[in-house]
Design an enzyme around this catalytic site. Sequence first.
Site, PDB file in Angstrom:
ATOM      1  N   THR A 136      17.375  43.079  16.911  1.00 16.64           N
ATOM      2  CA  THR A 136      16.118  42.955  17.625  1.00 16.64           C
ATOM      3  C   THR A 136      16.254  41.856  18.671  1.00 16.64           C
ATOM      4  O   THR A 136      17.344  41.301  18.879  1.00 16.64           O
ATOM      5  CB  THR A 136      14.934  42.773  16.645  1.00 16.64           C
ATOM      6  OG1 THR A 136      13.730  42.800  17.397  1.00 16.64           O
ATOM      7  CG2 THR A 136      15.013  41.488  15.850  1.00 16.64           C
ATOM      8  N   LYS A 190      19.747  42.792  21.877  1.00 16.21           N
ATOM      9  CA  LYS A 190      20.002  44.228  22.046  1.00 16.21           C
ATOM     10  C   LYS A 190      21.000  44.528  23.169  1.00 16.21           C
ATOM     11  O   LYS A 190      21.727  45.512  23.095  1.00 16.21           O
ATOM     12  CB  LYS A 190      18.690  44.977  22.309  1.00 16.21           C
ATOM     13  CG  LYS A 190      17.801  45.113  21.080  1.00 16.21           C
ATOM     14  CD  LYS A 190      16.567  45.942  21.406  1.00 16.21           C
ATOM     15  CE  LYS A 190      15.715  46.172  20.177  1.00 16.21           C
ATOM     16  NZ  LYS A 190      14.594  47.082  20.449  1.00 16.21           N
ATOM     17  N   ASN A 199      20.103  49.074  19.218  1.00 15.94           N
ATOM     18  CA  ASN A 199      19.326  48.490  18.101  1.00 15.94           C
ATOM     19  C   ASN A 199      19.961  48.790  16.743  1.00 15.94           C
ATOM     20  O   ASN A 199      19.470  48.311  15.721  1.00 15.94           O
ATOM     21  CB  ASN A 199      17.861  48.944  18.134  1.00 15.94           C
ATOM     22  CG  ASN A 199      17.674  50.394  17.708  1.00 15.94           C
ATOM     23  OD1 ASN A 199      18.651  51.155  17.630  1.00 15.94           O
ATOM     24  ND2 ASN A 199      16.458  50.780  17.433  1.00 15.94           N
ATOM     25  N   GLY A 201       9.890  46.590  30.393  1.00 11.87           N
ATOM     26  CA  GLY A 201      10.827  45.795  29.603  1.00 11.87           C
ATOM     27  C   GLY A 201      11.810  46.697  28.855  1.00 11.87           C
ATOM     28  O   GLY A 201      11.974  47.881  29.188  1.00 11.87           O
ATOM     29  N   ALA A 260      11.749  48.009  25.794  1.00 14.40           N
ATOM     30  CA  ALA A 260      11.177  49.175  25.104  1.00 14.40           C
ATOM     31  C   ALA A 260      10.806  50.251  26.120  1.00 14.40           C
ATOM     32  O   ALA A 260      11.062  51.444  25.917  1.00 14.40           O
ATOM     33  CB  ALA A 260       9.962  48.757  24.285  1.00 14.40           C
ATOM     34  N   ARG A 316       4.491  44.663  36.521  1.00 13.39           N
ATOM     35  CA  ARG A 316       4.198  43.517  37.390  1.00 13.39           C
ATOM     36  C   ARG A 316       5.323  43.290  38.382  1.00 13.39           C
ATOM     37  O   ARG A 316       5.085  42.890  39.504  1.00 13.39           O
ATOM     38  CB  ARG A 316       4.032  42.251  36.534  1.00 13.39           C
ATOM     39  CG  ARG A 316       2.880  42.328  35.574  1.00 13.39           C
ATOM     40  CD  ARG A 316       2.534  40.979  35.007  1.00 13.39           C
ATOM     41  NE  ARG A 316       3.550  40.452  34.098  1.00 13.39           N
ATOM     42  CZ  ARG A 316       3.323  39.476  33.241  1.00 13.39           C
ATOM     43  NH1 ARG A 316       2.119  38.933  33.164  1.00 13.39           N
ATOM     44  NH2 ARG A 316       4.284  39.040  32.452  1.00 13.39           N
ATOM     45  N   ILE A 320       2.535  51.086  21.676  1.00 14.56           N
ATOM     46  CA  ILE A 320       3.678  50.831  20.785  1.00 14.56           C
ATOM     47  C   ILE A 320       3.562  49.490  20.062  1.00 14.56           C
ATOM     48  O   ILE A 320       4.355  49.182  19.192  1.00 14.56           O
ATOM     49  CB  ILE A 320       5.045  50.992  21.487  1.00 14.56           C
ATOM     50  CG1 ILE A 320       5.339  49.839  22.445  1.00 14.56           C
ATOM     51  CG2 ILE A 320       5.165  52.343  22.173  1.00 14.56           C
ATOM     52  CD1 ILE A 320       6.827  49.772  22.814  1.00 14.56           C
TER      53      ILE A 320
END
Length: 282
Positions: free
Chosen positions: A62, A66, A87, A128, A130, A151, A216
């Site tokens: 995690t 990763k 992962n 990001g 994920a 962003r 999520i």
Amino acid sequence: MSELRLAVIGDPIAHTLSPLIQGKMMERLGAEGDYRAFHVTEEELPSFVEMAKRELSGFNITIPHKSRILPYLDGIDTYAAQCGAVNTVRITDGKLYGFNTDGNGIVAALRLMGASFQGARVSLLGAGGAALSICKKALEMGAKTVTVFCRNPKKAAGMTEDFRVTVLPFAGMSAGNCGEVSDVIIHATPLGMSGGADDFTDFSFLDGTKAAVCDIVYRPAETSLLKECRRRGLACSNGRNMLIYQAICAFEIFSGMNFDRDEMGAYLAKEVRKVLGQGDKA
Ligand code: NAP
């Protein structure tokens, strides 16, 4: 099957639910062995890898390792390579093979809501780690379009080589460019997460939508986004099923065992709910 010596590494690691989920799975399947959490800093990663080669059958990874694990791998599966993130590592004869099961986790989570990426117009909030793995899987599964709201557009650079992907500013998200034109909306930022300072302040991007919405984030079980979706009568779910199914897929890689994923998923959902609370009717 020989004993499974498994682990999860991260920094921080105290919050992880992986030992609970993997431990329950091993118990239910009668698999011998153990699954432990290790707090591993960046400096400690090389020595952890050396120990793992000698003593472990595999490990999960995690934040923030990763991508950092990539130089240590002897092989990597195609999807994980596309994500630039791993992962799950299986160790065979001292060699490390990397996988990424997050994509299969989100596919299962959508299926359980009666939704899918196939032919879907997808809105993805965040750019990001994920979000990247979700974007790659959505494209692989035949999404019609993926609109990434973020962003910093530079963060979405790994997604835009596919002509179906458009990047728009997070602050400019609206009913017109999101809710009204999406079949699936996936929230992949930490907004609304327990312990975080920020949350959504405006839900007008959902106006007029019929999309299935997956947040999520899984802590808390019911985020303000989910509450709002429920108030609007939308099909929605939190990140619990993604978490559970990525773990199921990881365990299949570790163990080579085949079992009924949905039966196991339902069992693990009950166990995880005891920790995270309800917040999700699925
Ligand atoms: P990450 O790599 O740090 O990416 C976070 C993304 O959210 C970045 O695009 C970031 O933008 C954006 N962001 C952060 N704060 C924001 C705000 N206030 N407004 C708008 N955008 C914001 O994190 P990650 O690993 O992708 O994880 C994201 C979330 O998903 C976390 O809550 C994590 O717990 C959850 N998650 C769940 C699962 C599951 O199995 N259910 C799996 C993985 C992750 P900037 O780059 O501009 O900061």
